[in-house]
Motif scaffolding. Structure first.
Motif, PDB file in Angstrom:
ATOM      1  N   ALA A  49      -9.799  -1.040  -9.158  1.00  0.00           N
ATOM      2  CA  ALA A  49      -8.868  -2.013  -8.585  1.00  0.00           C
ATOM      3  C   ALA A  49      -7.498  -1.927  -9.260  1.00  0.00           C
ATOM      4  O   ALA A  49      -7.364  -1.472 -10.404  1.00  0.00           O
ATOM      5  N   LEU A  50      -6.492  -2.376  -8.561  1.00  0.00           N
ATOM      6  CA  LEU A  50      -5.137  -2.392  -9.101  1.00  0.00           C
ATOM      7  C   LEU A  50      -5.025  -3.356 -10.273  1.00  0.00           C
ATOM      8  O   LEU A  50      -5.698  -4.396 -10.317  1.00  0.00           O
ATOM      9  N   ALA A  56       3.548  -3.724 -11.116  1.00  0.00           N
ATOM     10  CA  ALA A  56       4.898  -3.682 -11.698  1.00  0.00           C
ATOM     11  C   ALA A  56       5.546  -2.319 -11.489  1.00  0.00           C
ATOM     12  O   ALA A  56       6.754  -2.226 -11.200  1.00  0.00           O
ATOM     13  N   ASP A  57       4.760  -1.254 -11.616  1.00  0.00           N
ATOM     14  CA  ASP A  57       5.297   0.095 -11.420  1.00  0.00           C
ATOM     15  C   ASP A  57       5.756   0.328  -9.985  1.00  0.00           C
ATOM     16  O   ASP A  57       6.527   1.257  -9.716  1.00  0.00           O
ATOM     17  N   ALA A  61       6.675  -7.237  -9.719  1.00  0.00           N
ATOM     18  CA  ALA A  61       6.701  -7.625 -11.129  1.00  0.00           C
ATOM     19  C   ALA A  61       6.057  -8.981 -11.362  1.00  0.00           C
ATOM     20  O   ALA A  61       6.013  -9.847 -10.484  1.00  0.00           O
ATOM     21  N   ASP A  62       5.529  -9.160 -12.593  1.00  0.00           N
ATOM     22  CA  ASP A  62       5.074 -10.453 -13.109  1.00  0.00           C
ATOM     23  C   ASP A  62       3.832 -10.999 -12.407  1.00  0.00           C
ATOM     24  O   ASP A  62       3.614 -12.217 -12.388  1.00  0.00           O
ATOM     25  N   GLY A 214       2.730   2.475  -1.213  1.00  0.00           N
ATOM     26  CA  GLY A 214       2.800   2.814  -2.624  1.00  0.00           C
ATOM     27  C   GLY A 214       1.661   2.197  -3.415  1.00  0.00           C
ATOM     28  O   GLY A 214       1.070   2.844  -4.297  1.00  0.00           O
ATOM     29  N   LEU A 215       1.340   0.937  -3.112  1.00  0.00           N
ATOM     30  CA  LEU A 215       0.213   0.293  -3.795  1.00  0.00           C
ATOM     31  C   LEU A 215      -1.097   0.971  -3.425  1.00  0.00           C
ATOM     32  O   LEU A 215      -1.981   1.160  -4.274  1.00  0.00           O
ATOM     33  N   GLY A 216      -1.256   1.347  -2.158  1.00  0.00           N
ATOM     34  CA  GLY A 216      -2.473   2.033  -1.737  1.00  0.00           C
ATOM     35  C   GLY A 216      -2.645   3.368  -2.437  1.00  0.00           C
ATOM     36  O   GLY A 216      -3.759   3.736  -2.843  1.00  0.00           O
TER      37      GLY A 216
END
Length: 416
Positions: A49-50, A56-57, A61-62, A214-216
């Motif tokens: 999992a992320l 953040a990358d 963020a946060d 990008g997250l995927g």
């Protein structure tokens, strides 16, 4: 009330577990249900999992760890049957697909530091199937599902993720805050795994296809890494009892992974300082918190250290570490005349006033090789140390076997 009990358990520090062939006589039988595909070992899907750093990358963020959830086949059947489905038909369908294990972690963006209210959410999920054929069929079903927030619209994505993928624009979705949030869902298959990523932006922010893609891609990288090296493997060495909030635990997450510590939604500066010091020498730390009943709670941690000596030292210093951080109105003692476990073990008892009454708890710390776990049971009712050490024995059994994937029946004394 739960937050107060959680504080006690945090002071009792690091609680984690494993599975047995059976609990002791005082804790009832805990033989796990046979796996639907007994020859397929459960993967450390939680490590796929992320993490907040991954977000953040990629420009998110946060974000903090909000919660996690692990599901066996039985858990999945129960969840779907609760919606009115026939349990036998659901089981037949999932077994036919080779459904092995599911996991999702939710990461949230807090409105303010130390606050549990949030304005954006990322759900990172993975389902393990017995083989790619079942995974492909499962991908087809999952990618057609409504998220519960409204029907989505399939949307073109710049490239296929894994073997196949589908991006769904969820449109503007109203969450519990009553505001509208842009949302996307990305479902993709990689071999015998299906990744399921759901992203809701803050009310005043846009969300683009490239953001979600990008997250995927980062989640796929994590999946590939665990497939290659197995991951830390800690999430499958936590024994989960079937308590009142088993289907929706507070925490079921890696809070330290590859040497990086992650904080939880609502954590205070004190929480952060205690966790940083407690797990300073650890490379990985997995945490599980859930209610066994309205008045009894489980807190478990499994921790890996660079060496067996550091794991042993962490167990031996449990009393001093807990004593340093406990509330001034609490009591703490080390319990003698109890069974010993693993390479070395320590049992602590703590009491503290809670809303006009008293909460009591036991924590069992065990070191085995370069890993250590702790199991803490906190209750508003009286506890018998023999019941708790029986639960610890159950965890040792499956910990040493390397597989605590199946949940154990709740000990009879919990609701007695």
């Amino acid at each position: 009330m739960l937050s107060r009990l959680r504080l006690i358990a945090c002071l009792i520090v690091a609680l984690s577990a494993v599975m047995p062939a059976a609990l002791g006589a005082s804790a009832q039988s805990a033989s796990p249900v046979a796996s639907p595909a007994a020859g397929v070992a459960p993967l450390d899907v939680a490590a796929m999992a992320l993490t907040p750093d991954d977000l953040a990358d990629n420009g998110f963020a946060d974000f903090l760890v909000a919660d996690g959830r692990t599901q066996t086949l039985d858990d999945r059947v129960a969840e779907q049957a609760a919606g009115g489905g026939d349990p036998a038909q659901i089981r037949t369908l999932l077994t036919g697909l080779g459904w092995i294990r599911g996991y999702r972690s939710r990461l949230a963006h807090p409105i303010a530091a130390g606050n549990e209210d949030f304005d954006a959410l990322v759900s990172s999920g993975i389902v393990q199937f017995a083989d790619p054929d079942g995974s492909e069929a499962g991908w087809g079903l999952i990618s057609q599902l409504d998220t519960g927030a409204g029907e989505g619209t399939p949307t073109a994505s710049p490239r296929t993720l894994g073997d196949r993928s589908r991006l769904i624009d969820l449109g503007a979705v109203s969450l519990d805050d009553g505001k509208m949030h842009a949302g996307f869902r990305l479902v993709f298959q990689r071999g015998a795994l299906v990744g399921d990523l759901i992203v809701f932006a803050a009310p005043d922010q846009t969300l683009t296809v490239s953001d979600v893609q990008g997250l995927g891609e980062r989640q796929l990288e994590r999946m590939e890494r665990v497939l290659a090296d197995g991951g830390p493997g800690l999430s499958v060495t936590v024994l989960r009892w079937r308590g009142s909030s088993f289907d929706d635990p507070d925490v079921d997450n890696y809070l330290k992974l590859d040497g990086k510590l992650f904080m939880g939604l609502g954590d205070t500066d004190q929480d952060t300082a205690i966790a940083t010091e407690t797990y300073r020498d650890a490379t990985d730390w997995y945490r599980y918190e859930a209610a066994l009943s309205d008045s009894t709670f489980q807190y478990t941690s499994v921790t890996r250290f660079p060496s067996a000596s550091l794991a042993g030292e962490w167990v031996r210093t449990a009393f001093d570490r807990t004593d340093k951080n406990r509330p001034t109105d609490s009591t703490l003692e080390q319990v003698s005349d109890v069974p010993s476990f693993g390479d070395e073990s320590v049992v602590l008892r703590v009491t503290t006033p809670v809303e006009g009454g008293e909460a009591s708890g036991y924590a069992v710390f065990v070191g085995i090789g370069d890993e250590a776990f702790s199991l803490a049971i906190i209750s508003l009712n009286g506890l018998d140390v023999a019941d708790i050490t029986a639960m610890a024995a159950a965890q040792v059994g499956c910990f040493e076997a390397g597989n605590c994937a199946e949940a154990a029946p709740l000990p009879a004394w919990v609701n007695a």
